[in-house]
Design an enzyme around this catalytic site. Structure first.
Site, mmCIF file in Angstrom:
data_model
loop_
_atom_site.group_PDB
_atom_site.id
_atom_site.type_symbol
_atom_site.label_atom_id
_atom_site.label_comp_id
_atom_site.label_asym_id
_atom_site.label_seq_id
_atom_site.Cartn_x
_atom_site.Cartn_y
_atom_site.Cartn_z
ATOM 1 N N ASP A 1 0.815 -1.222 0.000
ATOM 2 C CA ASP A 1 0.000 0.000 0.000
ATOM 3 C C ASP A 1 0.849 1.273 0.000
ATOM 4 O O ASP A 1 0.306 2.378 -0.095
ATOM 5 C CB ASP A 1 -0.940 0.006 1.210
ATOM 6 N N ARG B 1 -3.259 1.558 -9.239
ATOM 7 C CA ARG B 1 -2.305 2.474 -8.601
ATOM 8 C C ARG B 1 -1.008 2.610 -9.383
ATOM 9 O O ARG B 1 -0.299 3.613 -9.231
ATOM 10 C CB ARG B 1 -1.993 2.000 -7.177
HETATM 11 C C1 S3P Z 1 -4.980 -6.043 3.309
HETATM 12 C C2 S3P Z 1 -4.237 -6.684 2.365
HETATM 13 C C3 S3P Z 1 -3.706 -6.027 1.160
HETATM 14 C C4 S3P Z 1 -3.737 -4.514 1.269
HETATM 15 C C5 S3P Z 1 -5.012 -4.000 1.855
HETATM 16 C C6 S3P Z 1 -5.266 -4.606 3.216
HETATM 17 C C7 S3P Z 1 -5.495 -6.803 4.451
HETATM 18 O O1 S3P Z 1 -4.478 -6.434 0.049
HETATM 19 O O2 S3P Z 1 -3.530 -3.919 0.019
HETATM 20 O O3 S3P Z 1 -4.971 -2.598 1.968
HETATM 21 O O4 S3P Z 1 -5.906 -6.198 5.462
HETATM 22 O O5 S3P Z 1 -5.471 -8.041 4.388
HETATM 23 P P1 S3P Z 1 -4.183 -7.836 -0.696
HETATM 24 O O6 S3P Z 1 -4.235 -8.880 0.321
HETATM 25 O O7 S3P Z 1 -5.254 -8.017 -1.708
HETATM 26 O O8 S3P Z 1 -2.828 -7.651 -1.307
#
Ligand code: S3P
Length: 432
Positions: free
Chosen positions: A315, A346
């Site tokens: 992120d 992004r």
């Molecule tokens: C998150 C996992 C990430 C991240 C998101 C929050 C989570 O996504 O980008 O902001 O809390 O498990 P992905 O698991 O799809 O990469």
């Protein structure tokens, strides 16, 4: 609009970690008895999770900064009266698909325009193998699914490094008889695993010789309500750290930041760029490492960021790209395919925003390359595409640029970092 700011200084706390907040509410709803949560992130995404678990029969109350969840036990939730609307939140919706999978109920899932474009097939595929039924052929919201009491355990190799997919399967696995195993190609954030242990589930984590990680949860689980303090969100702290690095003379301390190693790739990368970031008073809170960060402005150099680091800072790439624009030399961020399926694409949005601000940047396949020269012209108007992190990253850029930077929409910032503007202003940032 963000304008050049003299100096960022002070001592602050950032709101609670978003990932941990979602999980505390969900596991609280699946536990028996009361769960008491302090420091919960009170932002739109997390409130979508609170709304969903409430609609499914858990009781959530809020008093003076303390949230209490009266859980219904694993398998004890009931069908909601209407569709569950998850707003902008991919994490809430994907984790809750796993929860619903283990209950005998039909549930409609929906969200905002951004969420309705995001891929759900990545969770629906393993969950249907476990027994979830999906109505229609679609793999995007709005979608109706039917869970089952006869959910089956599986062993699943994640095709993409995604903590959301891993967590969704583990949550469904809590309801299944036997062991559910998820193997991830690269370790992703492990808050679900840590918190499951904290709530009393039986769990095994195995780091394998080939670099993969296998997580096994025992089904027919019983979770007991717990007390939980949510640490500050490193992904929110990232914007303050970045602002302090690019505004000359800055020095800030951010207290109580989650320092889980599956989340700290951004700080590691900044140190490689030459940033002065000290980690003070590392401690443990509720099974998560927490510390205070002290950051001072200074000259930075471009670096290569290897693809294997992506999960630990997924992120933070937009704001890393912003910092890279202020560094001397090229920064090459590799292996960013997952960035294309976030709240916006992004990869494209970051490259376009940088160009709008006079920075030389381009995308090569899944890599983002930024040519830093030490100074940034700014002056652009950046399109945020309903993406909170794009908005905050480019407002941060404006604080160090020669000319003011405007973003087209700041409304989405409330999904993850309410109070971003006032907190930055308090530290000396010029935001209007
Ligand atoms: C998150 C996992 C990430 C991240 C998101 C929050 C989570 O996504 O980008 O902001 O809390 O498990 P992905 O698991 O799809 O990469």
């Amino acid at each position: 609009t963000a304008s050049r700011s003299a100096r960022i200084s002070g001592r602050v706390r950032v709101p609670g970690d978003k990932s941990v907040s979602h999980r505390a509410l969900i596991l609280g709803a699946l536990a028996t008895g009361r769960t008491r949560i302090t420091g919960l992130l009170e932002a739109e995404d997390v409130m979508a999770t609170a709304g969903a678990v409430t609609a499914l029969g858990a009781e959530v109350t809020h008093n003076d900064g303390v949230f209490e969840v009266l859980g219904q036990g694993v398998g004890g939730l009931r069908a909601p009266r209407g569709p569950l609307d998850f707003g902008n939140s991919g994490t809430s919706s994907r984790l809750m698909l796993g929860v619903v999978a283990g209950h005998d109920m039909r549930v409609e899932f929906t969200g905002d325009a951004s969420l309705c474009h995001r891929p759900m097939g990545r969770v629906l595929r393993p969950l249907t193998t476990m027994g979830l039924q999906v109505e229609g052929e679609g793999e995007t919201f709005p979608l109706a699914v039917r869970g089952t009491l006869d959910i089956l355990p599986i062993a699943y190799d994640l095709p993409v490094p995604s903590a959301q997919v891993k967590s969704s399967i583990l949550l469904a696995g809590l309801h299944a008889p036997g062991r559910t195993t998820v193997v991830e190609p690269l370790a992703t954030r492990d808050h679900t695993e840590r918190m499951l242990g904290f709530f009393g589930a039986e769990l095994k984590v195995e780091d394998r010789a080939d670099g993969t990680r296998a997580v096994t949860v025992c089904g027919d689980a019983e979770l007991a309500g717990a007390s939980f303090a949510v640490p500050g969100d490193p992904s929110s702290a990232a914007f303050i750290v970045a602002a302090a690095l690019i505004c000359p003379g800055s020095e800030v301390v951010i207290e109580n930041v989650l320092m889980n190693p599956t989340r700290t790739g951004f700080f590691e990368t900044l140190r490689e760029m030459g940033a002065e970031i000290a980690l003070l008073d590392l401690r443990d809170e509720g099974g998560e490492p927490v510390g205070d960060l002290r950051v001072k402005a200074g000259a930075l150099k471009g670096v290569r960021v290897p693809p294997g680091r992506a999960p630990s800072m997924i992120d933070e790439y937009p704001v890393l790209a912003v910092v890279a624009a202020f560094a001397e030399g090229e920064t090459r961020m590799e292996g960013l395919a997952e960035l294309k399926v976030k709240e916006s694409d992004r990869l494209a949005a970051t490259a376009a925003g940088l160009k709008a601000c006079g920075v030389v940047a381009h995308v090569e396949g899944d890599d983002l390359i930024v040519e830093g020269t030490g100074t940034v012209k700014g002056g652009g108007r950046v399109e945020t595409h309903m993406d909170h992190r794009i908005a905050m990253a480019f407002l941060t850029l404006g604080l160090g640029a020669e000319e003011p930077v405007t973003v087209d929409d700041v409304g989405m910032i409330a999904t993850s970092f309410p109070g971003f503007g006032s907190l930055m202003t308090e530290l000396g940032a010029s935001l209007a």
